[in-house]
Design a protein around this motif. Structure first.
Motif: not given
Length: 209
Positions: A201-209
């Motif tokens: 979930k943290g990796s997905l949030l970083q990619q979305s930013l």
């Protein structure tokens, strides 16, 4: 008067030297990084460098070459014992349910109590043996795969679970082996996904930013 003041200073100096305060003092800047949670403020008469009180390293000593986390071999005993106890508890509850269901037409008497007790012990031993055997196979495969690959990751978990299911259902032919392997693969994949959910979930949030 001056002599009295001088003698007083000498006495104070002597006491200060006796209690260790005659050395260099520490300013507020020196004491700023000292954690005082759960302890009284430092006395100025203690001859201790406050910088030595800062805990910036581990509070335990590991043997040479040992890891900070327990490996699969250390966790195997906990896994097997926990599965046996869980199986025994679940089997006992299931046996109680079956015993009450099968003897619902009987009055409360000694034969009924004995029949219910037999069902509880039989189901408890059956489930404890089943889950304990699965845990033993899973732990053995996990240790072997870890030693063979020389690494510990989720791939070992998934591979051990798949091989455990295949071996446990090997008496049912190829179809049983396939079903057991698929069941083990599904369960261990869900477990690995649960363990890495926060990281993903943290990796997905970083990619979305």
């Amino acid at each position: 008067m001056e002599s009295g003041g001088g003698s007083g200073n000498k006495t104070t100096g002597g006491l200060a030297g006796f209690f260790g305060a005659g050395g260099a003092g520490y300013s507020h800047a020196d004491l700023a990084g000292v954690p005082l949670t759960g302890m009284n403020p430092l006395s100025p008469y203690l001859n201790v460098d406050p910088r030595y009180l800062v805990q910036d390293t581990d509070e335990f000593i590991l043997p040479t070459g040992a890891n900070k986390t327990r490996g699969r071999f250390e966790l195997a005993f906990f896994t097997i014992g926990g599965c046996c106890m869980t199986g025994a508890a679940f089997g006992a509850m299931n046996g109680l349910r079956l015993g009450l269901k099968e003897t619902q037409n009987m009055s409360w008497s000694k034969p009924r109590n004995v029949q219910i007790l037999n069902m509880v012990t039989r189901q408890g031993a059956l489930w404890a043996n089943t889950l304990g055997s699965l845990a033993l196979l899973y732990s053995a495969f996990g240790v072997i795969i870890e030693k063979t690959r020389g690494a510990e990751d989720d791939l070992n978990t998934i591979a051990a679970g798949t091989m455990t299911g295949m071996l446990y259902k090997c008496t049912g032919g190829l179809r049983g082996v396939a079903r057991g392997g698929l069941a083990g693969l599904t369960l261990t994949s869900l477990y690995a996904l649960y363990n890495n959910w926060e990281h993903m979930k943290g990796s997905l949030l970083q990619q979305s930013l």
